[in-house]
Design an enzyme around this catalytic site. Structure first.
Site, PDB file in Angstrom:
ATOM      1  N   PRO A   2      23.476  64.007 -13.253  1.00  0.00           N
ATOM      2  CA  PRO A   2      24.380  63.448 -12.231  1.00  0.00           C
ATOM      3  C   PRO A   2      24.566  61.937 -12.433  1.00  0.00           C
ATOM      4  CG  PRO A   2      22.510  64.612 -11.232  1.00  0.00           C
ATOM      5  CD  PRO A   2      22.234  64.499 -12.692  1.00  0.00           C
ATOM      6  N   GLU A   3      25.810  61.523 -12.561  1.00  0.00           N
ATOM      7  CA  GLU A   3      26.117  60.103 -12.717  1.00  0.00           C
ATOM      8  C   GLU A   3      26.616  59.557 -11.375  1.00  0.00           C
ATOM      9  OE1 GLU A   3      25.617  58.208 -15.248  1.00  0.00           O
ATOM     10  OE2 GLU A   3      25.182  59.640 -16.843  1.00  0.00           O
ATOM     11  N   HIS A  91      13.767  76.616  -7.566  1.00  0.00           N
ATOM     12  CA  HIS A  91      13.753  75.167  -7.762  1.00  0.00           C
ATOM     13  C   HIS A  91      14.200  74.385  -6.531  1.00  0.00           C
ATOM     14  CE1 HIS A  91      12.774  75.912 -11.904  1.00  0.00           C
ATOM     15  NE2 HIS A  91      13.833  76.694 -12.024  1.00  0.00           N
ATOM     16  N   ARG A 110      14.333  70.419 -13.279  1.00  0.00           N
ATOM     17  CA  ARG A 110      13.501  69.634 -14.212  1.00  0.00           C
ATOM     18  C   ARG A 110      12.554  68.666 -13.512  1.00  0.00           C
ATOM     19  NH1 ARG A 110      17.065  67.689 -19.173  1.00  0.00           N
ATOM     20  NH2 ARG A 110      14.992  67.115 -19.913  1.00  0.00           N
ATOM     21  N   ARG A 152      24.514  36.330 -25.039  1.00  0.00           N
ATOM     22  CA  ARG A 152      23.721  37.538 -25.265  1.00  0.00           C
ATOM     23  C   ARG A 152      24.015  38.130 -26.643  1.00  0.00           C
ATOM     24  NH1 ARG A 152      20.833  40.781 -20.822  1.00  0.00           N
ATOM     25  NH2 ARG A 152      21.141  39.402 -19.067  1.00  0.00           N
TER      26      ARG A 152
END
Ligand SMILES: [Zn+2]
Length: 271
Positions: A2-3, A91, A110, A152
């Site tokens: 999931p983003e 789960h 998971r 950077r």
């Protein structure tokens, strides 16, 4: 995984069922997630009203009067709204039941997700405090990114994926945004001009907003019986398209590895 758009979609999906409802009971079936679910969570939260359902980066939190329940979906977590008529499956690790009988249920095969408690201000929590601004917030703008990119040596892709710089730009969104902005992902962050960073910031915002908007069309799935909530296929231009023709120039999309993650880009369109 999931983003940010999926997490925001989850927030919007669960909010109407939980807002201003009182938590009647919490059932924990599995304490051992990424961090253990606090044993005293039911004692702290039961009988308390949910004042807000918020998101910060990929953390969701339920704001109560005496603290917050913080939820992270990890690699495989998902949330759904159901009732006690839906029996929990293997789960389904935690149920948060509210006064109208609805249940917020976390499924996480998971177990990389987490459910935590803080009685302090959310922004002071150790997981939240070090995070950079939200990508859709005005604080994330070209001046800010230019300042952070200054001198950077890391790649521009690594910079935008660094959650201390800006949160929620996952691997898919980094590749897609850099393509939209025409910036080569390997370019050193400190060498990208202010003007091009402006384009990149706009691309990140558009990419994420479109994805959230797309997720909105699947909101009804949050209460569906099959328990497969709102994750959605995104319209992708380069991610996972190795060897396919670039939609802009027709050259084959290239795939490289940066920081152990796959990057997809067009060497013709992205300089
Ligand atoms: Zn191209």
């Amino acid at each position: 995984m999931p983003e940010l758009p999926e997490v925001e979609t989850s927030r919007r999906g669960i909010e109407p069922h939980l807002l201003n409802k009182t938590i009647s009971d919490i059932t924990i079936r599995q304490h051992k997630l990424r961090w253990p679910i606090p044993k005293n969570l039911p004692a702290l939260a039961e009988g308390k009203k949910i004042r807000q359902v918020c998101r910060r980066a990929k953390y969701l939190y339920l704001q109560l009067d005496n603290g917050c329940i913080i939820i992270h979906l990890g690699m495989s977590g998902s949330l759904r709204i159901c009732t006690s008529k839906t029996p929990p499956e293997k789960h389904d690790h935690i149920d948060i039941r509210v006064s109208n009988g609805k249940i917020l249920r976390l499924r996480d095969p998971r177990k990389f997700g987490c459910v935590l408690w803080t009685s302090a201000a959310i922004n002071e929590h150790k997981l939240i405090k070090p995070l950079g601004p939200e990508p859709l917030d005005d604080k994330f703008n070209a001046d800010y990114l230019h300042n952070k990119a200054n001198k950077r040596q890391c790649s521009i892709k690594a910079l935008i994926m660094n959650s201390h710089i800006v949160v929620g730009v996952g691997n898919i969104y980094a590749s897609e945004s850099l393509f939209k902005a025409g910036i080569n992902p390997k370019r050193k962050a400190g060498k990208v001009s202010h003007q091009r960073l402006e384009k990149l910031v706009a691309s990140i915002k558009v990419t994420l907003s479109e994805s959230i908007k797309q997720g909105g069309t699947t909101l009804r799935d949050f209460t569906s019986e099959d328990g497969q909530p709102g994750y959605f296929a995104q319209k992708l231009q380069v991610y996972g398209k190795t060897g396919e023709e670039c939609s802009a120039c027709g050259q084959p999309i290239k795939q490289i590895t940066q920081q152990a993650r796959s990057t997809f880009y067009c060497s013709q369109c992205q300089k």
